[in-house]
Write a protein that holds these residues in place. Structure first.
Motif, PDB file in Angstrom:
ATOM      1  N   TRP A  10      16.205 -15.253   0.029  1.00  0.00           N
ATOM      2  CA  TRP A  10      15.430 -15.660   1.210  1.00  0.00           C
ATOM      3  C   TRP A  10      14.264 -14.693   1.424  1.00  0.00           C
ATOM      4  O   TRP A  10      13.147 -15.097   1.758  1.00  0.00           O
ATOM      5  CB  TRP A  10      16.306 -15.653   2.457  1.00  0.00           C
ATOM      6  N   MET A  11      14.541 -13.405   1.267  1.00  0.00           N
ATOM      7  CA  MET A  11      13.486 -12.407   1.467  1.00  0.00           C
ATOM      8  C   MET A  11      12.333 -12.629   0.488  1.00  0.00           C
ATOM      9  O   MET A  11      11.162 -12.629   0.869  1.00  0.00           O
ATOM     10  CB  MET A  11      14.069 -11.003   1.315  1.00  0.00           C
ATOM     11  N   PHE A  12      12.667 -12.824  -0.797  1.00  0.00           N
ATOM     12  CA  PHE A  12      11.619 -13.077  -1.776  1.00  0.00           C
ATOM     13  C   PHE A  12      10.832 -14.344  -1.411  1.00  0.00           C
ATOM     14  O   PHE A  12       9.597 -14.370  -1.485  1.00  0.00           O
ATOM     15  CB  PHE A  12      12.216 -13.234  -3.177  1.00  0.00           C
ATOM     16  N   LEU A  13      11.544 -15.359  -1.014  1.00  0.00           N
ATOM     17  CA  LEU A  13      10.912 -16.642  -0.744  1.00  0.00           C
ATOM     18  C   LEU A  13       9.949 -16.576   0.439  1.00  0.00           C
ATOM     19  O   LEU A  13       8.832 -17.093   0.382  1.00  0.00           O
ATOM     20  CB  LEU A  13      11.996 -17.699  -0.482  1.00  0.00           C
ATOM     21  N   PHE A  14      10.372 -15.923   1.514  1.00  0.00           N
ATOM     22  CA  PHE A  14       9.593 -15.939   2.744  1.00  0.00           C
ATOM     23  C   PHE A  14       8.625 -14.763   2.898  1.00  0.00           C
ATOM     24  O   PHE A  14       7.682 -14.832   3.681  1.00  0.00           O
ATOM     25  CB  PHE A  14      10.530 -15.986   3.955  1.00  0.00           C
ATOM     26  N   TRP A  15       8.873 -13.658   2.176  1.00  0.00           N
ATOM     27  CA  TRP A  15       8.030 -12.481   2.358  1.00  0.00           C
ATOM     28  C   TRP A  15       7.232 -12.064   1.123  1.00  0.00           C
ATOM     29  O   TRP A  15       6.325 -11.253   1.251  1.00  0.00           O
ATOM     30  CB  TRP A  15       8.870 -11.299   2.839  1.00  0.00           C
ATOM     31  N   LEU A  16       7.526 -12.608  -0.052  1.00  0.00           N
ATOM     32  CA  LEU A  16       6.818 -12.168  -1.245  1.00  0.00           C
ATOM     33  C   LEU A  16       5.313 -12.438  -1.184  1.00  0.00           C
ATOM     34  O   LEU A  16       4.511 -11.563  -1.565  1.00  0.00           O
ATOM     35  CB  LEU A  16       7.438 -12.821  -2.486  1.00  0.00           C
ATOM     36  N   PRO A  17       4.860 -13.617  -0.716  1.00  0.00           N
ATOM     37  CA  PRO A  17       3.403 -13.796  -0.586  1.00  0.00           C
ATOM     38  C   PRO A  17       2.774 -12.737   0.322  1.00  0.00           C
ATOM     39  O   PRO A  17       1.675 -12.236   0.039  1.00  0.00           O
ATOM     40  CB  PRO A  17       3.269 -15.198   0.019  1.00  0.00           C
ATOM     41  N   ASP A  18       3.467 -12.395   1.395  1.00  0.00           N
ATOM     42  CA  ASP A  18       2.957 -11.380   2.310  1.00  0.00           C
ATOM     43  C   ASP A  18       2.917 -10.005   1.644  1.00  0.00           C
ATOM     44  O   ASP A  18       1.970  -9.235   1.842  1.00  0.00           O
ATOM     45  CB  ASP A  18       3.846 -11.331   3.559  1.00  0.00           C
ATOM     46  N   PHE A  19       3.935  -9.684   0.822  1.00  0.00           N
ATOM     47  CA  PHE A  19       3.946  -8.405   0.099  1.00  0.00           C
ATOM     48  C   PHE A  19       2.731  -8.300  -0.820  1.00  0.00           C
ATOM     49  O   PHE A  19       2.022  -7.283  -0.829  1.00  0.00           O
ATOM     50  CB  PHE A  19       5.237  -8.282  -0.712  1.00  0.00           C
ATOM     51  N   PHE A  20       2.470  -9.343  -1.589  1.00  0.00           N
ATOM     52  CA  PHE A  20       1.316  -9.319  -2.484  1.00  0.00           C
ATOM     53  C   PHE A  20       0.010  -9.265  -1.697  1.00  0.00           C
ATOM     54  O   PHE A  20      -0.944  -8.590  -2.108  1.00  0.00           O
ATOM     55  CB  PHE A  20       1.326 -10.543  -3.398  1.00  0.00           C
ATOM     56  N   ALA A  21      -0.050  -9.968  -0.586  1.00  0.00           N
ATOM     57  CA  ALA A  21      -1.271  -9.978   0.221  1.00  0.00           C
ATOM     58  C   ALA A  21      -1.570  -8.595   0.792  1.00  0.00           C
ATOM     59  O   ALA A  21      -2.719  -8.127   0.764  1.00  0.00           O
ATOM     60  CB  ALA A  21      -1.143 -10.999   1.351  1.00  0.00           C
ATOM     61  N   LYS A  22      -0.543  -7.928   1.304  1.00  0.00           N
ATOM     62  CA  LYS A  22      -0.761  -6.632   1.945  1.00  0.00           C
ATOM     63  C   LYS A  22      -0.876  -5.485   0.947  1.00  0.00           C
ATOM     64  O   LYS A  22      -1.714  -4.594   1.103  1.00  0.00           O
ATOM     65  CB  LYS A  22       0.382  -6.352   2.920  1.00  0.00           C
ATOM     66  N   ARG A  23      -0.040  -5.502  -0.088  1.00  0.00           N
ATOM     67  CA  ARG A  23      -0.025  -4.383  -1.034  1.00  0.00           C
ATOM     68  C   ARG A  23      -1.199  -4.450  -2.004  1.00  0.00           C
ATOM     69  O   ARG A  23      -1.762  -3.408  -2.382  1.00  0.00           O
ATOM     70  CB  ARG A  23       1.308  -4.387  -1.797  1.00  0.00           C
ATOM     71  N   TYR A  24      -1.587  -5.667  -2.412  1.00  0.00           N
ATOM     72  CA  TYR A  24      -2.626  -5.806  -3.434  1.00  0.00           C
ATOM     73  C   TYR A  24      -3.824  -6.642  -2.955  1.00  0.00           C
ATOM     74  O   TYR A  24      -4.632  -7.064  -3.769  1.00  0.00           O
ATOM     75  CB  TYR A  24      -2.022  -6.402  -4.708  1.00  0.00           C
ATOM     76  N   HIS A  25      -3.887  -6.874  -1.637  1.00  0.00           N
ATOM     77  CA  HIS A  25      -5.064  -7.483  -0.994  1.00  0.00           C
ATOM     78  C   HIS A  25      -5.395  -8.868  -1.562  1.00  0.00           C
ATOM     79  O   HIS A  25      -6.549  -9.197  -1.827  1.00  0.00           O
ATOM     80  CB  HIS A  25      -6.274  -6.557  -1.118  1.00  0.00           C
TER      81      HIS A  25
END
Length: 431
Positions: free
Chosen positions: A254-269
């Motif tokens: 669930w974490m990967f599914l719902f937060w992974l786009p946000d992780f890539f957006a914030k960490r790698y802009h």
């Protein structure tokens, strides 16, 4: 209940049987594609919706939380419903509910509206896996179930691949906006519903199933036929083994599914247009892990390992493979992070493919949907806790590292608990 010992090697499958059962698996695979397109849409659109509606991390966590609350209750109830009305109509009912919930997102204009739409989506999607595993139990012998479960579960990764490609195309390239993405993808899903109602029947009633294939499907010892109560199932160690595994590992997916786009957006802009390729790469690896994990336990059984040893060995390999994700947030560049996270999601799917077979391995067919439902509810409760935890960590600390450390550690714990509760992986005593 009469059944072979779990420590006995599984005989090789006849090679002359027909293969229509794989058509059913293909339908289940396609349903999972739609399931995960509908489910992941909110994660892909998170940066866009967060900007438009002014959501905090806690607000987004609450939207995920209530989806999983509805999913948990539905999963628990739908398992029993599927055992009562069967896989065909159980899956059809679930599909209709979640499609209506998915399309209703297009009309909402507030966080509370999204919560209501997500809850309806959760009610429907809670029936998908119980019905899918019930269908696998009806159409596949034990020696093929892990591979079949892994194959149809791979549809979730295809859905996760399709979503970050389709959403920008509809919303940006076609200039239709994010609301249209919910309507258009929902309408396409209705084509699957028609195919399912036309094609699906039980193997013994299907004109496309020959005598040899039916003999293979029904080659396992007969199950007990009496109804089995919830209370009886809750008193078995095997039910709690499945629940423990689901409670611990489902929140990570669930974490990967719902937060992974946000992780890539914030960490790698990255943004809505640019994080598509990294997400596609991650879920391609997940697909490989799902199929490989299911194949591995079947291959080990063909080499003479018992059902017990084969399933747990495959899960051990996956539990080890997921551990590097603890360092994902420290990756110096985007594609190194993609490789680390992709390995973890592949390992999750391989672990999950084998865990999903536990109910059909050790319980009579008429109890499989109920046990799947109980375990799925446990997994959704774990996901609710993860939603609150992730929202809090990101709001207060602002880094994904503590979340990834949890992800790296839970698979080994899950396997240990499964082994302690089912050391022999023997048929459950439900008499």
């Amino acid at each position: 209940m009469s059944a072979p010992a779990a420590d006995a090697p599984i005989a090789a499958a006849p090679t002359t049987a027909g293969r229509y059962r794989w058509v059913i698996c293909g339908l289940l695979f396609t349903a999972m594609v739609f399931n995960y397109v509908d489910r992941q849409m909110i994660g892909v659109l998170k940066p866009t919706l967060q900007k438009e509606f002014g959501w905090t991390e806690v607000t987004y966590g609450d939207i995920v939380f209530y989806f999983q609350a509805a999913y948990a209750v539905s999963y628990l109830c739908f398992g029993r419903i599927v055992d009562w009305i069967g896989a065909k109509f159980g899956y059809a009912a679930a599909f209709v509910i979640w499609t209506v919930g998915h399309m209703s997102h297009a009309a909402v204009r507030s966080a509370s509206g999204f919560i209501a739409a997500r809850m309806l989506l959760g009610v429907g999607e809670g029936g998908g896996f119980p019905a899918g595993i019930k269908a696998v139990a009806e159409w596949f012998p034990k020696r093929e179930r892990a591979f079949a479960a892994g194959l149809f579960n791979a549809g979730s990764n295809v859905g996760a691949i399709v979503t970050p490609l389709v959403v920008p195309f509809i919303a940006i390239d076609l200039n239709m906006g994010w609301r249209a993405t919910f309507v258009i993808t929902g309408l396409f899903g209705l084509l699957w519903l028609a195919a399912w109602l036309i094609v699906y029947r039980r193997p013994a009633d299907h004109p496309k199933v020959g005598a040899a294939e039916l003999a293979l499907i029904e080659s396992d010892p007969s199950d007990v036929q009496a109804k089995i109560s919830w209370l009886r199932l809750l008193r078995t160690r095997e039910t709690w083994a499945y629940c423990a595994g689901k409670f611990l590992i489902d929140p990570i997916w669930w974490m990967f599914l719902f937060w992974l786009p946000d992780f890539f957006a914030k960490r790698y802009h990255l943004d809505l247009k640019s994080f598509g390729p990294p997400l596609v790469a991650v879920y391609v690896l997940s697909d490989i892990g799902s199929v490989t994990g299911g194949w591995l336990s079947g291959a080990l059984m063909k080499r003479g390992l018992s059902l017990n040893a084969a399933r747990k060995s495959a899960m051990l390999v996956c539990a080890i493979a997921v551990t590097p994700v603890a360092f994902a947030a420290f990756a110096a560049n985007l594609w190194l992070a993609v490789a680390i996270v992709g390995l973890a999601t592949a390992a999750h799917q391989g672990f999950s493919a084998n865990l999903y077979t536990l109910p059909s391995d050790v319980f009579p067919k008429q109890a499989v949907g109920t046990v799947i439902g109980i375990g799925g509810a446990a997994g959704a409760v774990g996901g609710m806790l993860m939603a609150k935890y992730a929202g809090y960590v990101l709001d207060k600390i602002g880094t994904y590292t503590p979340i990834f450390i949890v992800a790296a550690s839970v698979y080994g714990i899950a396997l240990l608990l499964i082994h302690l509760l089912t050391p022999r992986y023997a048929p459950a005593d439900v008499s």
